[in-house]
Design a protein around this motif. Structure first.
Motif, mmCIF file in Angstrom:
data_model
loop_
_atom_site.group_PDB
_atom_site.id
_atom_site.type_symbol
_atom_site.label_atom_id
_atom_site.label_comp_id
_atom_site.label_asym_id
_atom_site.label_seq_id
_atom_site.Cartn_x
_atom_site.Cartn_y
_atom_site.Cartn_z
ATOM 1 N N ASP A 275 53.207 1.893 36.779
ATOM 2 C CA ASP A 275 52.062 2.939 36.119
ATOM 3 C C ASP A 275 50.701 1.871 35.192
ATOM 4 O O ASP A 275 49.967 2.528 35.197
ATOM 5 N N ALA A 276 51.277 0.521 34.983
ATOM 6 C CA ALA A 276 50.319 0.225 34.189
ATOM 7 C C ALA A 276 49.525 -0.789 34.701
ATOM 8 O O ALA A 276 49.195 -1.780 34.397
ATOM 9 N N LEU B 205 42.577 -3.966 34.165
ATOM 10 C CA LEU B 205 40.971 -4.053 33.954
ATOM 11 C C LEU B 205 40.317 -3.224 33.088
ATOM 12 O O LEU B 205 39.568 -2.829 33.272
ATOM 13 N N GLY B 206 42.011 -2.974 31.788
ATOM 14 C CA GLY B 206 40.710 -2.043 30.267
ATOM 15 C C GLY B 206 41.306 -0.632 30.294
ATOM 16 O O GLY B 206 42.146 -0.099 31.575
ATOM 17 N N GLU B 207 40.743 -0.052 29.508
ATOM 18 C CA GLU B 207 41.897 0.978 28.628
ATOM 19 C C GLU B 207 41.241 2.180 29.167
ATOM 20 O O GLU B 207 39.685 1.926 29.405
ATOM 21 N N GLU B 208 40.851 2.841 29.592
ATOM 22 C CA GLU B 208 40.593 4.022 29.988
ATOM 23 C C GLU B 208 41.006 5.542 29.165
ATOM 24 O O GLU B 208 42.527 5.481 29.060
ATOM 25 N N PHE C 43 43.354 10.186 34.884
ATOM 26 C CA PHE C 43 43.366 9.951 36.372
ATOM 27 C C PHE C 43 42.763 8.467 36.684
ATOM 28 O O PHE C 43 43.537 7.939 37.564
ATOM 29 N N TRP C 44 41.927 7.837 35.896
ATOM 30 C CA TRP C 44 41.637 6.750 35.509
ATOM 31 C C TRP C 44 42.255 5.779 35.428
ATOM 32 O O TRP C 44 42.112 4.711 36.668
ATOM 33 N N ARG C 45 43.026 5.539 34.941
ATOM 34 C CA ARG C 45 44.877 4.947 34.265
ATOM 35 C C ARG C 45 45.395 4.536 35.615
ATOM 36 O O ARG C 45 45.711 3.762 35.809
ATOM 37 N N ASP C 46 45.294 5.863 36.145
ATOM 38 C CA ASP C 46 46.583 5.905 37.187
ATOM 39 C C ASP C 46 45.583 5.521 38.358
ATOM 40 O O ASP C 46 45.845 5.283 39.582
ATOM 41 N N HIS C 47 44.340 5.801 38.811
ATOM 42 C CA HIS C 47 43.754 5.371 39.822
ATOM 43 C C HIS C 47 43.498 3.779 40.411
ATOM 44 O O HIS C 47 43.831 3.319 41.174
#
Length: 148
Positions: A43-44, A49-52, A56-60
């Motif tokens: 998941d991480a 690439l940076g915090e979201e 959705f964008w973290r998962d993406h």
């Protein structure tokens, strides 16, 4: 003959360890690759690439970083074993099976009889369906050593 085998699918049981140990017992020359089995780490995977703000964008991002690894290892493998458990939906495993099918990469599905129906398309492209890790080991033994 050395084989490279990719182990895809559910991460909540010891099926990977059973296959690896069983193949070692038979002296099979196999290099095993695997999906990331630590759920939190998977998941991480995109966090570098940076915090979201939105999940959705973290998962993406994590899905894409994981895909770099998964695609590379599937392409490097001769065979994939795709395990589906009963408790969770393994959409990633279904995707891996589809990727193998698109590449013409042989794969074996491993799952219980009670989920045959939802996996009918995945099984239709598989070259074998097994219900036990022992069956998978026997297939790998036959492929790698030409022995039954």
């Amino acid at each position: 003959m050395q084989l490279a085998v990719y182990l895809s699918g559910e991460i909540h049981t010891q099926w990977r360890d059973e296959i690896i140990a069983g193949c070692a017992q038979h002296g099979l020359d196999i290099v095993f690759y695997s999906a990331v089995t630590d759920h939190d780490a998977s998941d991480a995977a995109g966090d570098m690439l940076g915090e979201e703000e939105k999940s959705f964008w973290r998962d993406h991002k994590s899905a894409k970083v994981n895909a770099i690894r998964t695609k590379t290892l599937i392409e490097r493998s001769d065979i994939a074993i795709v395990r589906f458990g009963n408790k969770y939906k393994q959409w990633n495993a279904a995707f891996d099976a589809g990727y193998c099918a698109a590449l013409g990469k042989p794969y074996i599905t491993l799952h219980d009889e009670d989920i045959i129906h939802p996996l009918k398309e995945v099984d239709a492209s598989a070259l074998a369906w097994a219900t036990t890790t022992d069956q998978v080991i026997e297939i790998l033994k036959y492929v790698g050593q030409n022995t039954l």
